[in-house]
Design an enzyme around this catalytic site. Structure first.
Site: not given
Ligand code: ZN
Length: 401
Positions: A80, A82, A113, A147-148, A175, A373
């Site tokens: 992804h 984003d 990520d 995705e997030e 992932e 994150h």
């Molecule tokens: Zn991710």
């Protein structure tokens, strides 16, 4: 001195350029990502297409590496574009500068990520092409939006689009997790996500009385039951060291609302629970249990599920799944330690599995603090390059199946 060592590394430069694109929520403009990826495809001499399965502002970029037998089911290497928001004042580096420090650590949102994985796929293809390799199966390197924030305008609709059907996908890689130890976390399933909303009606009146059946008393009853259930899951984890968080069901009270004034017993209280259900849980029985508890509480409780995902079967990790056997052979060959687990959160792989297509989550990120994150997310340059070597081995083994 160490930082300079990486300045002229082409792969590191590509990765850092991608990291510097602030494709960060909310309201992402994906234009710069699309332009960047188109350039990457051109540099690899591979055709690239951009499709918009949901809306014009949510592109999916697809780089195609044609196989020698394109009639065979294809392979998706997905990532992804984003990334989640940052608290810049909590970072020791600009989260979109991709600085490298003396230890070779690259700091940026998306290093773990998962922008790393996206450009590692491309780096591996560059090496494989240079060696004259052409895959048997067609490979699609896909870059999806959002995705997030649940993938609802991204992978969720992409898997239903005609374009996706024409890709005839046999297997997908996406992932996995970052690991602080030397053991990779490989995802073969995900828990089922539910959001439960209770609207609890009760007797209203003066806050000085002991009124029967107030909303507070009823909610307390259900909350206690859910908390007892939650405790039982904590016990399961304690009693069986082989279990991880993805193997149990989590229930958390996340939002509470209601009432107007401290001396007025309110006619309505609302509570919202985040639930991640184990793939071994009997979903029908669990829902019935919640409904029974609400009845036992005295009734007058409206039950809503703002989100109620259906059961999705796990990807099989046995010899009925030839792609897994190919991947496993590579991991063994590279002597990589791997622990297959049920993902504790959700990723886009669930949409692929919903289509009946095997999907595995794997990120070649070990011996690295888990900063997904979190502030100061980083990845070491040497680990990034090592990941390219890992995919260079994986890709032939899953495409030659
Ligand atoms: Zn991710």
């Amino acid at each position: 001195m160490c930082a300079e060592k990486w300045e002229n590394n082409e792969e590191i430069n590509i990765f850092r350029e991608y990291l510097r694109i602030p494709s960060v929520h909310p309201d992402i403009d994906y234009t710069a990502c699309v332009e960047f990826l188109k350039r990457q495809a051109n540099s690899l001499n591979l055709p690239v297409e951009v499709v918009y399965p949901a809306v014009e502002s949510k592109p999916v970029v697809i780089i195609k590496w044609l196989g020698k037998q394109p009639e065979l089911p294809s392979i998706i290497l997905n990532s992804h574009m984003d990334v989640v928001p940052v608290y810049p004042d909590k970072w020791t580096h600009d989260p979109f500068a991709a600085d490298i420090d003396e230890e070779g650590r690259i700091f940026a949102r998306g290093t773990q990520d998962m922008k790393s994985v996206g450009t590692q796929y491309l780096g591996a293809i560059r090496l494989l092409k240079a060696s004259g390799f052409q895959p048997k199966r067609t490979v699609y390197v896909t870059f999806v939006p959002d995705e997030e924030i649940g993938g609802i305008l991204g992978m969720a609709v992409f898997v239903k689009a005609d374009y996706f059907k024409q890709m005839n996908v046999g297997f997908s890689l996406d992932e996995g997790g970052t690991s602080a130890s030397d053991v990779h976390h490989l995802f073969y399933a995900e828990r089922i996500r539910w959001v439960l909303k209770l609207k609890v009606d009760g007797t209203a009146g003066h806050g000085s009385l002991l009124l029967p059946d107030t909303a507070g008393v009823k909610l307390n009853y259900v909350l206690n039951k859910l908390t007892e259930f939650r405790d039982s899951q904590i016990q399961r984890l304690k009693n069986d060291q082989s279990l991880s968080i993805g193997d149990v069901t989590t229930v958390n009270l996340t939002q509470l609302s209601g009432g107007v004034q401290s001396n007025v017993v309110p006619p309505l209280l609302e509570a919202i629970f985040d639930m991640r259900l184990s793939i071994t849980l009997d979903l029908v029985a669990f829902e019935q249990q919640i409904r029974d508890w609400c009845k036992e509480a005295g009734g007058g409780i409206e039950i809503e599920f703002p989100l109620k995902e259906a059961f999705v079967a796990a990807t099989k990790l046995d010899d009925s799944n030839p792609y897994w056997m190919g991947l496993k052979a590579t991991l063994n060959e590279l002597k990589l330690k791997v622990k297959p687990i049920v993902c504790f959160a959700v990723t886009d792989s669930r949409f692929i599995r919903q289509q009946g297509i095997p999907a595995i989550g794997f990120s070649p990120i070990i011996n690295t603090p888990v900063l997904i994150h979190d502030h100061d997310e980083f990845l070491k340059a040497e680990y990034y390059l090592n990941g390219i070597e890992v995919y260079k081995k994986i890709i032939p083994n899953i495409t030659e199946v």
